[in-house]
Every structure is written in C-alpha cells, then in structure tokens.
Design an enzyme around this catalytic site. Structure first.
Site, PDB file in Angstrom:
ATOM      1  N   LYS A 206      56.227  35.826  25.177  1.00 16.08           N
ATOM      2  CA  LYS A 206      56.662  34.496  25.631  1.00 16.08           C
ATOM      3  C   LYS A 206      58.112  34.665  26.081  1.00 16.08           C
ATOM      4  O   LYS A 206      59.033  34.657  25.276  1.00 16.08           O
ATOM      5  CB  LYS A 206      56.572  33.533  24.453  1.00 16.08           C
ATOM      6  N   GLU A 287      66.901  38.333  16.108  1.00 10.96           N
ATOM      7  CA  GLU A 287      68.199  38.857  16.555  1.00 10.96           C
ATOM      8  C   GLU A 287      68.870  37.737  17.330  1.00 10.96           C
ATOM      9  O   GLU A 287      68.341  37.270  18.330  1.00 10.96           O
ATOM     10  CB  GLU A 287      68.011  40.127  17.390  1.00 10.96           C
ATOM     11  N   CYS A 321      75.117  38.941  23.930  1.00 14.96           N
ATOM     12  CA  CYS A 321      75.282  38.620  22.506  1.00 14.96           C
ATOM     13  C   CYS A 321      76.450  39.408  21.941  1.00 14.96           C
ATOM     14  O   CYS A 321      77.101  38.974  21.004  1.00 14.96           O
ATOM     15  CB  CYS A 321      74.002  38.925  21.755  1.00 14.96           C
ATOM     16  N   GLU A 417      79.610  30.230  19.449  1.00 13.87           N
ATOM     17  CA  GLU A 417      79.220  31.082  20.578  1.00 13.87           C
ATOM     18  C   GLU A 417      79.142  30.217  21.839  1.00 13.87           C
ATOM     19  O   GLU A 417      78.325  29.300  21.916  1.00 13.87           O
ATOM     20  CB  GLU A 417      77.858  31.732  20.318  1.00 13.87           C
TER      21      GLU A 417
HETATM   22  P1  NAD Z   1      67.051  30.639  23.222  1.00 11.65           P
HETATM   23  O1  NAD Z   1      67.066  30.671  21.735  1.00 11.65           O
HETATM   24  O2  NAD Z   1      67.313  29.362  23.891  1.00 11.65           O
HETATM   25  O3  NAD Z   1      65.619  31.131  23.763  1.00 11.65           O
HETATM   26  C1  NAD Z   1      65.065  32.379  23.378  1.00 11.65           C
HETATM   27  C2  NAD Z   1      63.552  32.300  23.490  1.00 11.65           C
HETATM   28  O4  NAD Z   1      63.069  31.366  22.521  1.00 11.65           O
HETATM   29  C3  NAD Z   1      63.062  31.784  24.839  1.00 11.65           C
HETATM   30  O5  NAD Z   1      61.887  32.470  25.206  1.00 11.65           O
HETATM   31  C4  NAD Z   1      62.744  30.336  24.547  1.00 11.65           C
HETATM   32  O6  NAD Z   1      61.804  29.766  25.424  1.00 11.65           O
HETATM   33  C5  NAD Z   1      62.188  30.431  23.140  1.00 11.65           C
HETATM   34  N1  NAD Z   1      62.216  29.182  22.368  1.00 11.65           N
HETATM   35  C6  NAD Z   1      63.014  28.101  22.568  1.00 11.65           C
HETATM   36  N2  NAD Z   1      62.725  27.145  21.654  1.00 11.65           N
HETATM   37  C7  NAD Z   1      61.750  27.641  20.861  1.00 11.65           C
HETATM   38  C8  NAD Z   1      61.048  27.137  19.726  1.00 11.65           C
HETATM   39  N3  NAD Z   1      61.299  25.941  19.233  1.00 11.65           N
HETATM   40  N4  NAD Z   1      60.118  27.932  19.139  1.00 11.65           N
HETATM   41  C9  NAD Z   1      59.860  29.164  19.622  1.00 11.65           C
HETATM   42  N5  NAD Z   1      60.491  29.684  20.699  1.00 11.65           N
HETATM   43  C10 NAD Z   1      61.419  28.939  21.313  1.00 11.65           C
HETATM   44  O7  NAD Z   1      68.060  31.785  23.705  1.00 11.65           O
HETATM   45  P2  NAD Z   1      68.471  32.160  25.190  1.00 11.65           P
HETATM   46  O8  NAD Z   1      69.346  31.091  25.748  1.00 11.65           O
HETATM   47  O9  NAD Z   1      67.276  32.571  25.963  1.00 11.65           O
HETATM   48  O10 NAD Z   1      69.335  33.485  24.931  1.00 11.65           O
HETATM   49  C11 NAD Z   1      70.689  33.476  24.621  1.00 11.65           C
HETATM   50  C12 NAD Z   1      70.910  33.698  23.143  1.00 11.65           C
HETATM   51  O11 NAD Z   1      70.295  34.905  22.732  1.00 11.65           O
HETATM   52  C13 NAD Z   1      72.377  33.842  22.769  1.00 11.65           C
HETATM   53  O12 NAD Z   1      72.628  33.152  21.569  1.00 11.65           O
HETATM   54  C14 NAD Z   1      72.529  35.344  22.557  1.00 11.65           C
HETATM   55  O13 NAD Z   1      73.598  35.708  21.713  1.00 11.65           O
HETATM   56  C15 NAD Z   1      71.214  35.694  21.965  1.00 11.65           C
HETATM   57  N6  NAD Z   1      70.902  37.117  22.121  1.00 11.65           N
HETATM   58  C16 NAD Z   1      70.937  37.915  21.025  1.00 11.65           C
HETATM   59  C17 NAD Z   1      70.691  39.278  21.158  1.00 11.65           C
HETATM   60  C18 NAD Z   1      70.707  40.195  19.962  1.00 11.65           C
HETATM   61  O14 NAD Z   1      70.213  41.312  20.076  1.00 11.65           O
HETATM   62  N7  NAD Z   1      71.259  39.777  18.845  1.00 11.65           N
HETATM   63  C19 NAD Z   1      70.411  39.812  22.416  1.00 11.65           C
HETATM   64  C20 NAD Z   1      70.397  38.945  23.511  1.00 11.65           C
HETATM   65  C21 NAD Z   1      70.631  37.610  23.360  1.00 11.65           C
END
Ligand code: NAD
Length: 516
Positions: A206, A287, A321, A417
C-alpha cells in the site's frame, strides 16, 4: 554457485556528458508515459475500481503522473485472500530460488535505472542525483537481502543432543501489509517488500497516494519476472481507508510501515487489537520521523561541518527522515558556522528539478506546503530569520531554503518534524550541553557530530542517543548493507533496514527434535 561479496552500487556522475545526455533522454521517454491509468494488482490480476486517485508533479501541479485505481475495503479482502492462496507454494519455494528472483530484479532495475529515476523527478520532485542515488539504493537492497536470505539458512547450527536429531529453522510468517511513504517511494517500498518476500511471505503493498506511479512501476518489474500470482499484491488508495483496512484485518500476520509518527503510533495501537478469528499477535515494525541534530564543537573542521549542515538540511528539500533539521553549535564557532551555512544555502538553486542545476525542488503537495508555511510563521516568533522564509516562485509547491538562528532547544521548530527545507540553529555553551540539546527531543533517528578531538568523539559515541550516528559527516545518506538504518525512541522500532538482522522480523524460528 556462491554469490560474490556484496558491493554498493555506484551512483552516476552527472558532470559526465554521456550520463547527462542519457538522463535527458530518459526524462523525455518518461514524459511520454505520464498520465496513464493503473489498476490494482490482486492475485496476478489487474483490477479496476469505480474511482481513481491521481498523482501529480509537485513542480507543476497541473501535470498528472498517473491515474490509479482507488482501492476499497473489499479489494483489501480479496488481496489478503490472494496472498494466503499463494503462501503455501511460495513459502516452500527453495530460498535459493527466492534469492535468485531478487538478483534478477536488481538486474532489471540496473537496466531501467534512468527511467525509474526520471519518474521520481516528475512524481516526487527529486533532483537528478537524489533520484539516481535512490535507484542505486534499490539495487543494494535487493542484492543485500538476497545474500541475507541465504545466510538465514546457515544460522541453524545448534548444539547436538545425545539420541536426538535437532534442527532449528526459520519459517515465513504468512501474509503481511507493507505500507510505504512517498519520500523514498522506490527504495522504501522495495526494502520492506523484498525482505518480506525473499523470506517466503506474501505481501500487499500500500504505497503513499502521492507516489503511486513509482510503486506501480516497481510491482510491474516483479510481474515481468514471472513472480507467482498473489505473492505481491498492489492496493493503491487512501491510507485512512485501505491502509487501515489492512492493519485491522484479522488475517494480516505482520505490518511493515515507514511513515509519520502520527500514523505509525495509530497503526501500533490498532494492530495490537486481537479480532475474532485472529490466530496470532500481529508483528509490527514502524520506522517513523526524526528531528536530527548536527552538533559542531570548537575543534571541528568548520568548512566540513557547514557543508554537511547545508546538505543535510536542504537535500531533497529537507524531506528525509534523516534530514539534519537542527544545527547545534558551540559558542566559540557559532557565528562562523552560521555565516558559512547561510552563504552556502544562498547558492542552492530552487526550481523544477527537471533542470540538472536545480538542487532544491518542490515539497510534495499542497498540504505539505501549507504545513511548512505555518511553521515559517512560528519560526519568525521563535528565532531570527536569516534566510528564506517564504514561498518560492511559480505555481509549484516551492519553499525557500530557510534558516532560523538563535532558536531555543525547546522551541516548536526545534522539536517538531517540519519535513521541509527549514533549519533551526541552536547555540550551546559547550560540547556537553550540545549533546544534551541534541538528545532533547522525542526522536532518535540520525545525528552528526563534528570534532577533531578523539576524546570528544568518544564522548559523542557514548552519549549521542540515535540509531544512526555519523562522525564528521552529514546526517543523511545511509548506504544499505553498510549503515543499517532505523531509529530510537519515537523514530521507530529500530528494525535496521539494510542490516544483518533485518530479515528476522519476517520469519519465526522453529525448533525440531527427532528421537533416534
Ligand atoms: P504518512 O504517515 O502520512 O504515510 C505513510 C503511509 O501510511 C502512506 O502509504 C499512507 O497512505 C499510509 N497511511 C496513512 N494513514 C494511514 C492509516 N490510518 N492507516 C494505515 N496507513 C495509513 O507519511 P508520509 O508523509 O508518506 O512520509 C513522511 C514521513 O515518513 C515523515 O515523518 C518521515 O520522517 C517518515 N519516514 C521515515 C523513515 C524511516 O526510515 N524512519 C523513512 C522515510 C520516511
């Protein structure tokens, strides 16, 4: 035949004219393929839905990158069923064959390297070198996990027991959800998905809505390679609908998630519920975000430090991140380092990353833009604005590289963040206080420490509490297989992608003793 030792895939140097030309060609080829329709993929079949979601170019919001089927809860139901149908066969496929599949996929990614990178330039606004670096990371992940899978087989040596034939082996878990973000749309989907699959599991991917086309291209590669139907299923659609339906599903065995803290914590809570008919406690890896610091003491090479701060804060518009969004500078070097960082940041070129000279492209979408602009207002109250502070030129979601100085360690822009090109500069009276400030957030993902003094470096290694600590280099740019990646505290469950133990998340150990 044993595999050659793992080696990181080299990145391309775009100063070389032939590399530049072939990337320009790839951008043109990919442009002709934008705006196509993409179905869901369930059990090897392409499934259309009544509604669609669009992903678009953040530098030109009118340009559609792909129109994707919008998954519904009933599609999740079918995908979970398709995964379990495929599982008995796939989990019993010899691990060597599964590893071979990853190596063949790595070969295809190498061949399509420029196209995949070009797509990310359009879909998420990556600069050329960032996009190319991500494709190299995808190759590394596939090569690394293929080797790790073969090593899993060799970890099974236990002490002998008289009169018994003993065995310890790792079994796949079952069907899991892989929920990925948009900021490394190819590498993070690849990493979680291939690790799960090479270990014998079946997955439902997803991806984030804003990077659905990149995910669709990735899944296509596995289909062209002849992966059995149902091993990888693709459900595009809103996280709040299909992401949640996956997490809640009683037949989902594990959830591998990378994304924001807010969503990660929500998934953690929901996945802990045991639903009727559920036979296991779901295994969850999360993560999440970071608020990473670069600490510079008075013995440091200040030019190195200033360059690393600039690259770490503004590379990919601060949307990593591991972005170094806080610079913690000790008194004696504060003015010099701040001055140099401002100078370097002024030289960054903002615009559409289709232009190779552009290093700062757009942020991902309108809501990210709004959120960052709000933080810029907060920053004006919490610090002294030294650079930027506003929207960039044109209709794209451009935000100027922004630097606030004199920020208090507990200010919101030093704690939360922002996920945009915004740097908070914080003054520390000495190295010790600098480390305390660096550790003073809820997060613990990456961090950098700049010093030439071995004792200070030893102190930083002892006290800087982050999953990825870098000495005298920037906080971003982990290489898979070299710098296992994952954070402490509210940055996540520290599963260390690209590390020696990552595959263990996706398997369960079974001990077998046969009396003889
Ligand atoms: P997000 O949490 O908005 O979305 C991530 C995924 O979760 C997407 O596929 C989204 O559709 C899905 N999602 C959203 N709501 C959900 C729910 N209620 N239930 C299940 N899935 C759901 O994050 P983003 O904006 O796509 O990414 C940016 C974030 O990711 C930043 O906080 C960044 O720091 C973090 N990130 C962390 C790492 C790491 O390795 N620690 C790596 C990359 C990004």
């Amino acid at each position: 035949m044993p595999l050659a030792p793992f080696r990181s895939e080299p990145t391309l140097d775009f100063a070389v004219p032939s590399n530049r030309q072939s990337f320009e060609k790839a951008l043109a080829t990919v442009r002709d393929r934008l705006g196509r329709d993409y179905p869901l993929v369930i059990g090897g079949e392409r499934v259309e839905t009544p509604e669609r979601i669009e992903s678009y170019n953040p530098a030109h919001p009118e340009q559609v990158i792909g129109r994707h089927a919008c998954g519904r809860p009933e599609d999740v139901e079918r995908a979970v069923g398709a995964g379990w149908k495929a599982f008995p066969g796939w989990s019993r496929t010899p691990i060597e064959e599964r590893a071979q599949l990853l190596l063949r996929a790595a070969q295809v990614v190498r061949q399509r390297r420029s196209e995949l990178a070009a797509l990310m330039v359009y879909e998420v606004g990556k600069a050329w070198d960032e996009a190319d670096g991500e494709v190299a990371e995808v190759v590394d992940l596939m090569e690394w996990y293929a080797r790790q899978a073969l090593e899993l087989k060799d970890r099974d040596r236990m002490a002998p027991w008289p009169g018994e034939l003993t065995e310890f082996r790792y079994l796949a878990l079952g069907v899991g959800a892989v929920i990925s973000p948009w900021n490394f749309p190819l590498a993070l989907a690849t990493g979680m998905m291939t690790a799960a699959v090479v270990a014998g599991n079946c997955v439902i991917l997803k991806p984030a809505e804003t990077s659905s086309t990149t995910a669709a291209w990735l899944v296509e590669i596995f289909f062209e390679l002849g992966l059995p139907p149902g091993v990888i299923n693709l459900i595009t659609g809103p996280g709040s609908v299909v992401g949640e339906a996956l997490v809640d599903h009683p037949q989902i065995r594990f959830v591998a998630f990378t994304g924001s803290r807010e969503v990660g914590v929500r998934i953690y809570e929901r996945a802990s519920r045991v639903h009727p008919g559920q036979l296991w406690l779901k295994r969850v890896q999360l993560e999440m975000g970071g608020k990473n610091a670069v600490v510079v003491d008075e013995t440091a090479d200040l030019e190195w430090a200033a360059q690393a701060i600039t690259a770490g804060a503004f590379g990919f518009q601060g949307q990593k991140c591991s972005a170094g969004s806080r610079a913690v500078l000790v008194d004696g070097v504060y003015d010099e380092v701040v001055g140099r960082v401002v100078e370097l940041a002024k030289r960054l070129r903002m615009g559409d990353p289709i232009d190779p000279e552009v290093t700062v492209g757009p942020v991902i979408d309108g809501s990210a833009e709004e959120k960052i602009l709000d933080y810029l207002q907060i920053g004006r109250r919490e610090g002294e604005l030294l650079l930027g502070g506003g929207h960039g030129p044109g209709d794209g979601h451009l935000i100027e590289p922004t630097i606030f100085a004199g920020v208090a360690p507990d200010a919101r822009i030093a704690q939360e963040e922002i996920f945009g090109p915004v740097l908070a500069v914080i003054r520390a009276k000495d190295a010790e206080q600098g480390l305390a400030i660096a550790n003073g957030t809820d997060y613990g993902l990456s961090g950098s420490y700049f010093s030439r003094d071995p004792q200070r470096i030893a102190q930083a290694k002892d006290k800087f509490h982050v999953g990825n600590l870098y000495i005298n280099r920037r906080s971003t740019g982990a290489y898979m297989g070299v710098h296992p990646f994952g954070g402490f505290n509210m940055s996540g469950t520290d599963t260390k992608a690209g590390g020696p133990d990552y595959l263990l998340f996706f398997v369960q150990g079974q001990s077998v003793a046969e009396r003889i």
